[in-house]
Scaffold this motif. Structure first.
Motif, short mmCIF file in Angstrom:
data_model
loop_
_atom_site.label_atom_id
_atom_site.label_comp_id
_atom_site.label_asym_id
_atom_site.label_seq_id
_atom_site.Cartn_x
_atom_site.Cartn_y
_atom_site.Cartn_z
N PRO A 49 0.79 -1.28 0.00
CA PRO A 49 -0.02 -0.14 0.09
C PRO A 49 0.91 1.36 -0.08
O PRO A 49 0.46 2.10 -0.64
N LEU A 50 2.03 1.03 0.61
CA LEU A 50 2.80 2.44 0.60
C LEU A 50 3.44 2.78 -0.62
O LEU A 50 3.55 3.82 -1.08
N LEU A 51 3.80 1.79 -1.72
CA LEU A 51 4.49 1.78 -2.85
C LEU A 51 3.06 2.39 -3.69
O LEU A 51 3.43 3.24 -4.46
N TYR A 52 2.02 2.00 -3.50
CA TYR A 52 1.01 2.34 -4.54
C TYR A 52 0.66 3.87 -4.32
O TYR A 52 0.59 4.55 -5.03
N ARG A 53 0.61 4.31 -2.89
CA ARG A 53 0.50 5.76 -2.65
C ARG A 53 1.61 6.57 -3.14
O ARG A 53 1.41 7.53 -3.73
N CYS A 54 2.87 6.18 -3.26
CA CYS A 54 4.00 6.73 -3.86
C CYS A 54 3.75 6.83 -5.32
O CYS A 54 3.89 8.01 -5.73
N ALA A 55 3.44 5.96 -6.03
CA ALA A 55 3.48 5.64 -7.30
C ALA A 55 2.26 6.43 -7.88
O ALA A 55 2.44 7.01 -9.16
N GLY A 56 1.22 6.61 -7.28
CA GLY A 56 -0.02 7.43 -7.86
C GLY A 56 -0.13 6.72 -9.07
O GLY A 56 -0.41 5.58 -9.24
N THR A 57 -0.49 7.46 -10.13
CA THR A 57 -0.97 7.13 -11.45
C THR A 57 0.39 6.69 -12.22
O THR A 57 0.03 6.16 -13.41
N HIS A 58 1.58 6.58 -11.78
CA HIS A 58 2.72 6.20 -12.53
C HIS A 58 2.61 4.62 -12.65
O HIS A 58 3.01 4.14 -13.75
N VAL A 59 1.87 3.76 -11.80
CA VAL A 59 1.82 2.52 -11.99
C VAL A 59 0.51 2.29 -12.79
O VAL A 59 -0.49 2.26 -12.44
N GLN A 98 4.91 11.49 12.62
CA GLN A 98 5.09 10.36 11.77
C GLN A 98 4.74 9.21 12.30
O GLN A 98 5.34 8.60 13.26
N THR A 99 3.62 8.59 11.85
CA THR A 99 3.22 7.27 12.62
C THR A 99 3.53 5.86 11.50
O THR A 99 3.37 5.04 12.02
N GLU A 100 3.86 6.25 10.37
CA GLU A 100 4.20 5.07 9.50
C GLU A 100 5.29 5.55 8.49
O GLU A 100 5.45 6.70 8.32
N PRO A 101 5.92 4.57 7.96
CA PRO A 101 6.85 4.71 6.88
C PRO A 101 6.24 5.71 5.87
O PRO A 101 5.03 5.57 5.35
N LEU A 102 7.03 6.43 4.99
CA LEU A 102 6.64 7.17 4.13
C LEU A 102 7.62 6.85 2.79
O LEU A 102 8.85 6.94 2.64
N CYS A 103 6.68 6.20 1.88
CA CYS A 103 7.71 5.77 0.64
C CYS A 103 7.74 7.01 -0.28
O CYS A 103 6.92 7.66 -0.71
N VAL A 104 8.79 7.39 -0.69
CA VAL A 104 9.18 8.69 -1.79
C VAL A 104 9.84 8.05 -3.01
O VAL A 104 10.13 8.89 -4.11
N GLY A 105 10.12 6.77 -3.39
CA GLY A 105 10.59 6.42 -4.56
C GLY A 105 10.91 4.97 -4.41
O GLY A 105 10.98 4.33 -3.35
N TYR A 106 11.02 4.21 -5.84
CA TYR A 106 11.40 2.87 -5.75
C TYR A 106 12.10 2.34 -7.18
O TYR A 106 11.91 3.14 -7.89
N VAL A 107 12.76 1.42 -7.00
CA VAL A 107 13.32 0.70 -8.20
C VAL A 107 13.23 -0.70 -8.26
O VAL A 107 13.26 -1.30 -7.16
N HIS A 108 13.39 -1.42 -9.27
CA HIS A 108 13.23 -2.78 -9.58
C HIS A 108 14.49 -3.19 -10.11
O HIS A 108 15.23 -2.47 -11.03
#
Length: 166
Positions: free
Chosen positions: A12-22, A55-65
């Motif tokens: 869920p954190l990565l989906y929030r970060c990616a928004g419409t990018h995915v 800050q109650t949970e991690p915050l994803c600001v980017g990712y890579v594969h």
């Protein structure tokens, strides 16, 4: 900032970060399946504020594969792992975060015995900032259609180099 490896609880954190990018449904779920099959690794950046109030949970600001079985055929033929879908949330760009994720992928490639790593990039003008970043890091065009490869830092084995285009 902490670089973490994707776990199913992080999705869920990565989906929030990616928004419409995915673009695909179940994108990060598929990534977790491929991680379980040892086909890829997915790294993400947690904006760790050191326990800041609020800050109650991690915050994803980017990712890579990091893909061990590249889709891009020139990388697959040369047995070069591929960096894919490098994404930094717009508010956090131009701060060295993309470079940190690329370094993480390079370290994994080196630990797996690879002397090179590849990265694909679109050829349209909207990809200009990414193209400039990859060129500045020493990635060279390979195979056309936006593929880039470079020698992994710290590697002692010879690396394939395609000539730079003029």
């Amino acid at each position: 900032m902490i670089i973490k490896t994707l776990q199913s609880a992080d999705i869920p954190l990565l989906y929030r970060c990616a928004g419409t990018h995915v673009p695909e449904k179940d994108y990060f779920e598929q990534c977790c399946e491929e991680i379980a099959q040892n086909r890829r690794e997915t790294f993400w950046l947690d904006l760790d504020k050191g326990g800041d109030v609020g800050q109650t949970e991690p915050l994803c600001v980017g990712y890579v594969h990091y893909n061990r079985i590249p889709i891009y055929m020139p990388f697959r033929r040369l047995n070069i792992p591929e960096i894919q879908d490098l994404f930094i949330a717009p508010l956090y760009r131009r701060g060295g975060l993309a470079k940190a994720l690329i370094r993480q992928c390079e370290e994994l490639a080196r630990s797996e015995g690879h002397s090179e790593i590849g990265i694909g990039v679109g050829v349209g003008q909207e990809f200009g900032p990414a193209q400039r970043l990859y060129n500045s890091l020493g990635f060279h065009a390979i195979g056309g259609a936006g593929g880039r490869a470079r020698k992994v830092r710290g590697s002692t084995s010879p690396a394939y180099r395609s000539p730079r285009r003029k």
